[in-house]
Write a protein that holds these residues in place. Sequence first.
Motif, PDB file in Angstrom:
ATOM      1  N   GLU A   7       0.843  -1.186   0.000  1.00 44.59           N
ATOM      2  CA  GLU A   7       0.000   0.000   0.000  1.00 44.59           C
ATOM      3  C   GLU A   7       0.878   1.236   0.000  1.00 44.59           C
ATOM      4  O   GLU A   7       1.863   1.323   0.733  1.00 44.59           O
ATOM      5  CB  GLU A   7      -0.910   0.013   1.225  1.00 44.59           C
ATOM      6  CG  GLU A   7      -1.923   1.132   1.191  1.00 44.59           C
ATOM      7  CD  GLU A   7      -2.944   1.030   2.292  1.00 44.59           C
ATOM      8  OE1 GLU A   7      -3.397   2.088   2.764  1.00 44.59           O
ATOM      9  OE2 GLU A   7      -3.293  -0.090   2.696  1.00 44.59           O
ATOM     10  N   CYS A   8       0.508   2.213  -0.811  1.00 41.33           N
ATOM     11  CA  CYS A   8       1.243   3.479  -0.877  1.00 41.33           C
ATOM     12  C   CYS A   8       1.244   4.132   0.503  1.00 41.33           C
ATOM     13  O   CYS A   8       0.223   4.187   1.185  1.00 41.33           O
ATOM     14  CB  CYS A   8       0.583   4.393  -1.907  1.00 41.33           C
ATOM     15  SG  CYS A   8       1.387   6.001  -2.072  1.00 41.33           S
ATOM     16  N   CYS A  13      -3.847   8.478  -0.232  1.00 39.56           N
ATOM     17  CA  CYS A  13      -3.800   7.696  -1.463  1.00 39.56           C
ATOM     18  C   CYS A  13      -4.306   6.277  -1.246  1.00 39.56           C
ATOM     19  O   CYS A  13      -5.403   5.932  -1.659  1.00 39.56           O
ATOM     20  CB  CYS A  13      -2.372   7.668  -2.021  1.00 39.56           C
ATOM     21  SG  CYS A  13      -2.217   6.779  -3.580  1.00 39.56           S
ATOM     22  N   CYS A  15      -3.285   3.610  -2.674  1.00 37.96           N
ATOM     23  CA  CYS A  15      -3.169   2.776  -3.874  1.00 37.96           C
ATOM     24  C   CYS A  15      -2.335   1.535  -3.581  1.00 37.96           C
ATOM     25  O   CYS A  15      -1.443   1.561  -2.740  1.00 37.96           O
ATOM     26  CB  CYS A  15      -2.484   3.532  -5.003  1.00 37.96           C
ATOM     27  SG  CYS A  15      -3.471   4.800  -5.771  1.00 37.96           S
ATOM     28  N   GLN A  16      -2.616   0.468  -4.277  1.00 36.57           N
ATOM     29  CA  GLN A  16      -1.805  -0.741  -4.206  1.00 36.57           C
ATOM     30  C   GLN A  16      -0.730  -0.628  -5.275  1.00 36.57           C
ATOM     31  O   GLN A  16      -1.003  -0.215  -6.397  1.00 36.57           O
ATOM     32  CB  GLN A  16      -2.659  -1.977  -4.446  1.00 36.57           C
ATOM     33  CG  GLN A  16      -3.703  -2.203  -3.372  1.00 36.57           C
ATOM     34  CD  GLN A  16      -3.068  -2.507  -2.024  1.00 36.57           C
ATOM     35  OE1 GLN A  16      -2.238  -3.397  -1.892  1.00 36.57           O
ATOM     36  NE2 GLN A  16      -3.475  -1.765  -1.011  1.00 36.57           N
ATOM     37  N   CYS A  31       3.364   4.895  -4.563  1.00 39.18           N
ATOM     38  CA  CYS A  31       2.933   4.461  -5.890  1.00 39.18           C
ATOM     39  C   CYS A  31       3.532   5.314  -6.999  1.00 39.18           C
ATOM     40  O   CYS A  31       3.533   4.913  -8.158  1.00 39.18           O
ATOM     41  CB  CYS A  31       1.408   4.472  -5.990  1.00 39.18           C
ATOM     42  SG  CYS A  31       0.657   6.110  -5.931  1.00 39.18           S
ATOM     43  N   CYS A  46      -2.088   9.497  -9.715  1.00 37.50           N
ATOM     44  CA  CYS A  46      -2.714   8.586 -10.661  1.00 37.50           C
ATOM     45  C   CYS A  46      -4.164   8.996 -10.867  1.00 37.50           C
ATOM     46  O   CYS A  46      -4.647   9.913 -10.221  1.00 37.50           O
ATOM     47  CB  CYS A  46      -2.616   7.136 -10.162  1.00 37.50           C
ATOM     48  SG  CYS A  46      -3.495   6.859  -8.610  1.00 37.50           S
ATOM     49  N   SER A  48      -6.786   7.166 -10.179  1.00 37.55           N
ATOM     50  CA  SER A  48      -7.737   6.449  -9.325  1.00 37.55           C
ATOM     51  C   SER A  48      -7.841   6.993  -7.904  1.00 37.55           C
ATOM     52  O   SER A  48      -8.564   6.441  -7.092  1.00 37.55           O
ATOM     53  CB  SER A  48      -7.375   4.974  -9.285  1.00 37.55           C
ATOM     54  OG  SER A  48      -6.114   4.805  -8.671  1.00 37.55           O
ATOM     55  N   CYS A  49      -7.159   8.065  -7.578  1.00 36.11           N
ATOM     56  CA  CYS A  49      -7.268   8.618  -6.231  1.00 36.11           C
ATOM     57  C   CYS A  49      -7.188  10.137  -6.265  1.00 36.11           C
ATOM     58  O   CYS A  49      -6.890  10.725  -7.288  1.00 36.11           O
ATOM     59  CB  CYS A  49      -6.213   8.025  -5.311  1.00 36.11           C
ATOM     60  SG  CYS A  49      -4.543   8.381  -5.803  1.00 36.11           S
ATOM     61  N   CYS A  51      -5.294  12.507  -4.081  1.00 32.57           N
ATOM     62  CA  CYS A  51      -4.336  12.883  -3.042  1.00 32.57           C
ATOM     63  C   CYS A  51      -4.240  14.379  -2.826  1.00 32.57           C
ATOM     64  O   CYS A  51      -3.989  14.838  -1.731  1.00 32.57           O
ATOM     65  CB  CYS A  51      -2.946  12.359  -3.385  1.00 32.57           C
ATOM     66  SG  CYS A  51      -2.808  10.592  -3.351  1.00 32.57           S
TER      67      CYS A  51
END
Length: 52
Positions: A7-8, A13, A15-16, A31, A46, A48-49, A51
């Motif tokens: 995990e970041c 975040c 994110c994986q 990430c 990215c 998908s999040c 931050c």
Amino acid sequence: MATTQLECACEPCGCQVSAQTSVEREGKVYCSQACADGHADQDQCCSSCECC
């Protein structure tokens, strides 16, 4: 060969990220370079999040 997912370390975040593609700073994995830099330039890491 198994891929280890981490995990970041950027708290908002989450994110994986794989160990092979992560950015490491001070013993923590991120990430992206943006997360590792603490979003200093307000760069998004990215799509998908959210931050920053």
